[in-house]
Design a protein around this motif. Structure first.
Motif, short mmCIF file in Angstrom:
data_model
loop_
_atom_site.label_atom_id
_atom_site.label_comp_id
_atom_site.label_asym_id
_atom_site.label_seq_id
_atom_site.Cartn_x
_atom_site.Cartn_y
_atom_site.Cartn_z
N MET A 118 47.61 18.82 7.37
CA MET A 118 46.31 18.48 8.16
C MET A 118 47.54 18.65 10.16
O MET A 118 46.18 18.80 10.58
CB MET A 118 46.06 17.13 8.23
CG MET A 118 44.97 16.35 8.53
SD MET A 118 45.79 16.12 10.45
CE MET A 118 46.76 14.63 9.76
N GLU A 119 48.33 17.77 9.72
CA GLU A 119 48.87 18.32 11.42
C GLU A 119 49.52 20.06 11.62
O GLU A 119 49.28 20.28 12.32
CB GLU A 119 50.35 17.40 11.09
CG GLU A 119 49.67 15.91 10.78
CD GLU A 119 51.39 15.10 10.54
OE1 GLU A 119 51.94 13.91 11.37
OE2 GLU A 119 52.45 15.95 9.83
N ALA A 120 49.33 20.37 10.15
CA ALA A 120 50.26 22.11 11.27
C ALA A 120 48.60 22.14 11.61
O ALA A 120 48.81 23.26 12.38
CB ALA A 120 50.49 22.69 9.38
N LEU A 121 47.43 21.63 10.01
CA LEU A 121 46.29 22.98 11.08
C LEU A 121 46.27 22.53 12.69
O LEU A 121 45.36 23.36 13.34
CB LEU A 121 44.98 22.51 10.00
CG LEU A 121 45.69 23.43 8.78
CD1 LEU A 121 44.10 22.36 7.67
CD2 LEU A 121 44.84 24.49 8.67
N ALA A 122 45.76 21.63 12.97
CA ALA A 122 46.03 21.07 14.18
C ALA A 122 46.51 21.68 15.02
O ALA A 122 46.30 22.07 16.10
CB ALA A 122 46.00 19.08 14.79
N LYS A 123 48.25 22.04 14.84
CA LYS A 123 48.58 22.10 15.68
C LYS A 123 48.49 23.96 15.84
O LYS A 123 48.62 24.53 16.58
CB LYS A 123 49.95 22.43 15.04
CG LYS A 123 51.57 23.19 16.19
CD LYS A 123 52.51 22.82 15.45
CE LYS A 123 54.13 23.37 16.74
NZ LYS A 123 54.95 23.56 15.85
N ARG A 124 48.23 24.79 14.46
CA ARG A 124 47.49 26.01 14.74
C ARG A 124 46.47 25.73 15.46
O ARG A 124 46.43 26.99 16.76
CB ARG A 124 47.62 27.15 13.15
CG ARG A 124 46.88 27.98 13.05
CD ARG A 124 46.66 28.55 11.65
NE ARG A 124 45.22 27.29 11.64
CZ ARG A 124 44.45 27.97 10.36
NH1 ARG A 124 45.05 28.67 9.49
NH2 ARG A 124 43.73 27.20 10.67
N ASP A 125 45.29 24.87 15.77
CA ASP A 125 44.45 24.96 15.95
C ASP A 125 44.87 25.24 17.97
O ASP A 125 44.16 25.83 18.70
CB ASP A 125 43.15 24.22 15.70
CG ASP A 125 42.46 24.55 14.46
OD1 ASP A 125 42.84 25.59 13.90
OD2 ASP A 125 42.30 23.04 14.41
N ALA A 126 45.99 24.07 17.84
CA ALA A 126 46.24 23.93 19.40
C ALA A 126 46.73 25.39 20.06
O ALA A 126 46.56 25.69 21.25
CB ALA A 126 47.04 22.45 19.83
#
Length: 148
Positions: free
Chosen positions: A77-85
């Motif tokens: 979930m954190e990696a997905l948020a980072k990827r989106d950012a």
């Protein structure tokens, strides 16, 4: 079922819901002498079921994303948020770079207020970080079993 399969199922359900909504619209109102081409109650039942199925798969995907660890990135979930950012930053940097280009206006007094070379280096680094993280995420999607 693998996480990637759950993500594909989610996408299919979203398309199905949209398709059902589009099929329901033309059968909602007919003249007194005509029957609708499809049963609106049956379509509504299918729509309700598709939305329930979507809810269930989203819960499973979210549980999996919260419980799966991405090496060096925390949870999925954190990696997905980072990827989106990273994706957003890359897009904004491209827009800024484009806006800072001085076109042949004939005005010799114009100059860019930012260092284009430094901006390009940041764009390259951001793009590379996005691609590397996206590859990790995609790999995990196909290796990780979807939680119940």
């Amino acid at each position: 079922m693998k996480l990637a399969e759950g993500l594909l199922l989610r996408a299919d359900l979203l398309k199905k819901i949209e398709h059902l909504q589009n099929r329901i619209r033309p059968v909602l109102i007919v003249s007194n002498k005509n029957k609708p081409q499809e049963d609106p109650d049956a379509l509504l039942a299918q729509l309700r079921q598709a939305i329930e199925d979507l809810q269930a798969i989203v819960v499973r995907i979210n549980k999996t994303n919260n419980d799966t660890v991405v090496e060096g990135e925390g949870t999925l979930m954190e990696a997905l948020a980072k990827r989106d950012a990273l994706k957003m930053l890359a897009e904004k940097l491209r827009n800024i770079r484009s806006a800072s280009q001085i076109h042949n206006s004939g005005d010799l007094n114009l100059k860019s207020t930012i260092d284009i070379k430094k901006l390009q280096i940041e764009m390259d680094q951001t793009g590379r970080a996005f691609r590397e993280l996206d590859s990790k995420i995609q790999e995990l999607n196909w290796l990780t079993v979807l939680k119940d």
